[in-house]
Scaffold this motif. Sequence first.
Motif, PDB file in Angstrom:
ATOM      1  N   GLU A 141       0.810  -1.444  -0.444  1.00 47.58           N
ATOM      2  CA  GLU A 141       0.150   0.306   0.029  1.00 47.58           C
ATOM      3  C   GLU A 141       0.716   1.096  -0.046  1.00 47.58           C
ATOM      4  OE1 GLU A 141      -3.204   0.632  -0.081  1.00 47.58           O
ATOM      5  OE2 GLU A 141      -3.753  -1.784  -0.171  1.00 47.58           O
ATOM      6  N   LYS A 184       4.267   1.050  -3.198  1.00 50.22           N
ATOM      7  CA  LYS A 184       2.751   0.762  -5.053  1.00 50.22           C
ATOM      8  C   LYS A 184       2.447   1.859  -5.795  1.00 50.22           C
ATOM      9  CE  LYS A 184      -0.065  -1.828  -7.544  1.00 50.22           C
ATOM     10  NZ  LYS A 184      -1.666  -2.227  -7.436  1.00 50.22           N
ATOM     11  N   LEU A 188       0.032   3.690  -7.474  1.00 43.20           N
ATOM     12  CA  LEU A 188      -1.650   3.779  -8.188  1.00 43.20           C
ATOM     13  C   LEU A 188      -1.706   3.790  -9.307  1.00 43.20           C
ATOM     14  CD1 LEU A 188      -2.870   6.379  -4.842  1.00 43.20           C
ATOM     15  CD2 LEU A 188      -2.615   4.520  -5.000  1.00 43.20           C
ATOM     16  N   ASP A 234      -1.615   0.851 -13.380  1.00 43.23           N
ATOM     17  CA  ASP A 234      -1.021  -0.762 -13.575  1.00 43.23           C
ATOM     18  C   ASP A 234      -0.687  -0.167 -15.372  1.00 43.23           C
ATOM     19  OD1 ASP A 234      -0.805  -3.205 -13.922  1.00 43.23           O
ATOM     20  OD2 ASP A 234      -2.174  -4.589 -13.342  1.00 43.23           O
ATOM     21  N   CYS A 249      -4.821   0.283 -16.010  1.00 42.28           N
ATOM     22  CA  CYS A 249      -5.803  -0.006 -15.285  1.00 42.28           C
ATOM     23  C   CYS A 249      -4.884   0.964 -13.615  1.00 42.28           C
ATOM     24  CB  CYS A 249      -5.895  -1.200 -13.737  1.00 42.28           C
ATOM     25  SG  CYS A 249      -6.863  -2.234 -14.960  1.00 42.28           S
ATOM     26  N   GLU A 283      -5.765   2.393  -9.874  1.00 45.05           N
ATOM     27  CA  GLU A 283      -5.643   2.082  -8.258  1.00 45.05           C
ATOM     28  C   GLU A 283      -6.770   3.057  -7.944  1.00 45.05           C
ATOM     29  OE1 GLU A 283      -3.544   0.328  -4.380  1.00 45.05           O
ATOM     30  OE2 GLU A 283      -3.366  -0.498  -6.996  1.00 45.05           O
ATOM     31  N   HIS A 333      -9.807   3.828  -1.387  1.00 42.17           N
ATOM     32  CA  HIS A 333     -10.387   3.303  -0.548  1.00 42.17           C
ATOM     33  C   HIS A 333     -10.471   3.403   0.784  1.00 42.17           C
ATOM     34  CE1 HIS A 333      -7.731  -0.234  -0.191  1.00 42.17           C
ATOM     35  NE2 HIS A 333      -8.248  -0.248   0.901  1.00 42.17           N
ATOM     36  N   GLU A 364     -13.905  -3.873 -10.072  1.00 39.00           N
ATOM     37  CA  GLU A 364     -13.673  -2.848 -11.664  1.00 39.00           C
ATOM     38  C   GLU A 364     -14.522  -2.300 -11.469  1.00 39.00           C
ATOM     39  OE1 GLU A 364     -10.829  -7.555 -13.061  1.00 39.00           O
ATOM     40  OE2 GLU A 364     -12.841  -6.563 -13.652  1.00 39.00           O
ATOM     41  N   TYR A 374     -10.653   0.992 -13.299  1.00 41.87           N
ATOM     42  CA  TYR A 374      -9.730   1.219 -12.207  1.00 41.87           C
ATOM     43  C   TYR A 374     -10.170  -0.768 -11.587  1.00 41.87           C
ATOM     44  CZ  TYR A 374     -10.701   6.037 -10.938  1.00 41.87           C
ATOM     45  OH  TYR A 374     -11.373   7.403 -11.164  1.00 41.87           O
ATOM     46  N   ARG A 375      -9.192  -0.761 -11.031  1.00 44.05           N
ATOM     47  CA  ARG A 375      -8.979  -2.037 -10.017  1.00 44.05           C
ATOM     48  C   ARG A 375      -8.410  -1.928  -9.338  1.00 44.05           C
ATOM     49  NH1 ARG A 375      -7.144  -7.482  -9.137  1.00 44.05           N
ATOM     50  NH2 ARG A 375      -8.547  -9.039  -9.951  1.00 44.05           N
ATOM     51  N   LYS A 376      -9.120  -3.154  -8.228  1.00 45.57           N
ATOM     52  CA  LYS A 376      -8.895  -3.055  -6.785  1.00 45.57           C
ATOM     53  C   LYS A 376      -9.292  -4.302  -5.895  1.00 45.57           C
ATOM     54  CE  LYS A 376      -7.151  -1.171  -2.584  1.00 45.57           C
ATOM     55  NZ  LYS A 376      -5.681  -0.861  -2.963  1.00 45.57           N
ATOM     56  N   GLU A 377      -8.013  -5.341  -5.575  1.00 44.19           N
ATOM     57  CA  GLU A 377      -8.476  -6.025  -3.811  1.00 44.19           C
ATOM     58  C   GLU A 377      -8.263  -5.219  -3.223  1.00 44.19           C
ATOM     59  OE1 GLU A 377      -6.659  -9.240  -6.483  1.00 44.19           O
ATOM     60  OE2 GLU A 377      -6.962 -10.167  -3.950  1.00 44.19           O
TER      61      GLU A 377
END
Lengths: 143, 246
Positions: A27, A30, A32, A34, A39, A41, A44, A80, A103-106
């Motif tokens: 966090e 990295k 923000l 990709d 994508c 990030e 959140h 996503e 956007y993509r976030k896990e």
Amino acid sequence: MGEEWIFDRIRKMHEEIERTLREIERELFKPLFDFEHRCLEPLHEVEETPEEVIVRVDLPYVRKKEDVKIVATEEKVIIEAKMSEKALFSDLVTYGRTSYHMYRKEILLPAPVETKKAKARLRGCILEIRLPKKHKMYRIQVE
Amino acid sequence: MEIELVKISPLPKNSTIIVGLPDIGLVGAISSSFLIKTFNMREVAFLDSPKFPPILVFHDTKPKAPIRLHADSDKVVLVSEIPILPNQFTPLAKKIVSLVEKTEAKNLIMIGGIPAPNRIDIKKPKVYGAAILEEDKEKLKNAGIELFKNGFIAGVYASILKECMKKKLPAIILLVESYANYPDPGAAAAALEALSKLLGVSINVDPLLQQEEEIRLKLRELMQRTVNSLKASSKEYEYAVPLMYA
């Protein structure tokens, strides 16, 4: 047999600490985005109440709920979302001088949740997901 | 270690100094950069210290220090493109107070956010005002800004207010309901409307609201760094209830 469970417990705690540290490191350092998958990030936050886990994600340019895909397990949610407009970073070398439209976030959750009872809403480009906890708290009567 | 003020051109005297630093919802940083653009304010100075991170930022090919002062004839705006680290709160507060004294500033106005848990449901964020001097509280009331009555203010603004309190200098802080962890241009617009009433100066916030999504998207990195630095700046106190009979 005797003390094996203690070592098993310590090993599990060790794994949990390492997982948390990796997550914090990821966090903090990295970028923000990709570049490979074009994508971004999103930012959140995760809030925990006795009954539920609330996840909020800031998704500028995501205006339609149909453009949001949420997949959840007991331990995590994967979000996503497609932007209505492309975000241009053509003057930024570090962003690959290109545009992004997803956007993509896990997100790892702090407690196991009941995914089937989860609810989500999109308001002002902010996605709010409410996931009821699997192990709820019960009120104990005071005699 | 003291912070150095590097002057580029003379600073106006008897001005209003407006401070907008990265904080809750980046309200201060968004507001100050919007003011600089709206009033076409020229860069007059920048702040430097060996304790600042080694960062230089380029805008339209021009190199700039990340913490800068811009001015027009009667306003000076302090803007920062990096979060202020807790070990710099007091040196920065002392430098700002010295600037107020040396330029005989009329006012010092800070703009910040106050975390609102129900921000997602708030269309028009409410602005509260706090001041050191009684006469400034009257100014806030006359501008229709509700006074911040009880609660903690923590972080860099608390350090600046404390330095002003020690020297009985005029200082006002505008605190607007805001998202805690996302850039909040809507909250910045509400704060600027309150500032407009307080100063009696027209500020059209429409361009800010029109660019809301772009600002939120492009300030993600600064927001993330600011949230991390806020964790070490006693911000959790703002959720606490102060003593009842103090």
